[in-house]
Design an enzyme around this catalytic site. Structure first.
Site, PDB file in Angstrom:
ATOM      1  N   HIS A 174       0.801  -1.222   0.000  1.00  9.16           N
ATOM      2  CA  HIS A 174       0.000   0.000   0.000  1.00  9.16           C
ATOM      3  C   HIS A 174       0.835   1.274   0.000  1.00  9.16           C
ATOM      4  O   HIS A 174       0.273   2.377  -0.017  1.00  9.16           O
ATOM      5  CB  HIS A 174      -1.000   0.000   1.159  1.00  9.16           C
ATOM      6  CG  HIS A 174      -0.420   0.268   2.508  1.00  9.16           C
ATOM      7  ND1 HIS A 174      -0.593   1.465   3.166  1.00  9.16           N
ATOM      8  CD2 HIS A 174       0.308  -0.509   3.328  1.00  9.16           C
ATOM      9  CE1 HIS A 174       0.006   1.413   4.343  1.00  9.16           C
ATOM     10  NE2 HIS A 174       0.557   0.223   4.465  1.00  9.16           N
ATOM     11  N   CYS A 230       1.133   9.015  19.034  1.00 12.35           N
ATOM     12  CA  CYS A 230       0.136   9.201  20.097  1.00 12.35           C
ATOM     13  C   CYS A 230      -0.023   7.886  20.844  1.00 12.35           C
ATOM     14  O   CYS A 230      -0.240   6.854  20.230  1.00 12.35           O
ATOM     15  CB  CYS A 230      -1.193   9.637  19.492  1.00 12.35           C
ATOM     16  SG  CYS A 230      -2.495   9.878  20.708  1.00 12.35           S
TER      17      CYS A 230
END
Length: 388
Positions: A199, A327
């Site tokens: 991808h 995060c």
């Protein structure tokens, strides 16, 4: 107006790949391990895709092991080598690896392995002399990322892999960000293992590959039916792999011209933002992925002003970029990559990444640069001059 500039995160699947996948899903859906006609047709498509992916890096087809993506390919390389040894040994990685390499290395440490993490300079590059000095008699593997996804820096892979080969140490590189964007020839590049992802080159998500130089041994991570030359058990995701193969062949056809086009756009972006106050370019300007632009914020505080703040503001303007910092459980942590490059913890929370692709045009670059300047001026106003 919407502009997507996060091609290092993922790329839109090419129409040709989607069409090939649709044909497999609707017409050629057999299990490639089956001996009957349906299985035979699927097996033929699988091997065709293997040749297409191998062609992208000039490898023999039988050296390509299909995986679920770049992360599994990295894990198979690291853990597949480690599992060849009954006692803990020594491996070397860089301090700017993708987590798909750094996390398996951390796991090996818990199992008693010795892991050396090579330092990098302020541009994120490894000094080959540091690798030379780090090698030990029990070093069994070196894994150095080819092109760093967060700051764009290219490593001197040829020099590093030559050093490893001269000491008969296996060398792996994560080339997920490089393949399809720069030419790779494993017949010339002395690497033993190389990771790829579908991808990132306009193929579907959920497919990747590990190049394994003929003669290199790996112990599989998965027990099962022995698919993929007994290196990766599990029924192959033929539709995804076929799409990967089509995307790889198309990428190989245009890599030279597309690289030059992307470099011109990348440099244009850097030039447009060169005079922007308190925006610090990160990564090496010359030894750099052709599609990659990255910065950090000089005045980032990790709370009100961070890379994520910029990403949100740009998204409101219809422009997709990404933050350089990770995060974890909702809390913004300093980027380990920027920390390794010598930035302080606040600045290391202010990384942003703009990555270009086959649909990016000069007008997109110009508009994005203008919008980014406006966002920064609003969030980071210049201090008022004191009156004399």
């Amino acid at each position: 107006m919407q502009i997507y500039l996060d091609y290092s995160a993922t790329t839109p699947t090419r129409e040709e790949a989607i069409a090939a996948m649709h044909d497999v899903l609707t017409q050629q859906w057999g299990n490639p391990s089956s001996l009957h006609e349906w299985g035979g047709r699927a097996a033929t498509l699988l091997e065709q895709a293997r040749m297409q992916v191998a062609g992208l890096i000039n490898a023999p087809a039988e050296s390509i092991i299909f995986t679920s993506g770049g992360t599994e390919a990295d894990n198979l390389a690291i853990m597949g080598v480690a599992r060849c040894y009954s006692q803990p040994q020594h491996i070397i990685i860089s301090s700017v690896e993708h987590s798909a390499v750094s996390e398996p290395a951390r796991l090996l440490e818990k199992w008693g392995w010795q892991v050396t993490r090579l330092p990098v300079d302020n541009w994120g590059r490894v000094n080959p002399c540091d690798l030379e000095n780090a090698l030990q008699p029990n070093t069994v593997l070196v894994s150095i990322i080819f092109g760093q996804s967060e700051v764009g820096t290219l490593q001197p892979i040829e020099a590093l892999s030559e050093i490893a080969r001269s000491r008969s140490v296996l060398f792996h590189t994560d080339a997920v960000q490089v393949a399809g964007r720069l030419p790779i020839d494993v017949q010339q590049l002395p690497v033993d293992l190389l990771s790829l992802s579908s991808h990132k080159i306009y193929g579907p998500q959920g497919s990747g590959a590990l190049y394994v130089r003929p003669g290199v041994e790996l112990v599989p991570l998965l027990g099962g039916g022995g698919q993929e030359m007994r290196s990766r058990s599990g029924t192959q995701a033929v539709p995804n792999i076929v799409g990967f193969g089509v995307a790889a062949e198309l990428a190989a056809d245009i890599v030279t011209t597309e690289t030059l086009r992307l470099i011109a756009l990348r440099d244009r972006f850097f030039d447009l933002l060169a005079d922007t106050p308190r925006l610090i370019p990160t990564g090496h300007r010359l030894h750099r992925l052709p599609h990659h632009v990255s910065f950090c914020l000089q005045d980032a505080d990790g709370e009100q002003l961070s890379g994520r703040t910029i990403v949100r503001q740009m998204n409101l303007a219809g422009i997709g970029i990404s933050a350089g910092a990770a995060c974890n459980s909702g809390k913004l942590n300093p980027s380990p990559i920027l920390l390794a490059m010598g930035y302080n913890s606040n600045v290391a929370k202010g990384g942003i990444r703009i990555t270009l692709g086959r649909h990016t045009e000069a007008a997109d670059i110009d508009w994005t640069a203008m919008v980014l300047k406006q966002v920064l001026a609003r969030l980071m106003p210049e201090p008022a001059l004191s009156k004399i």
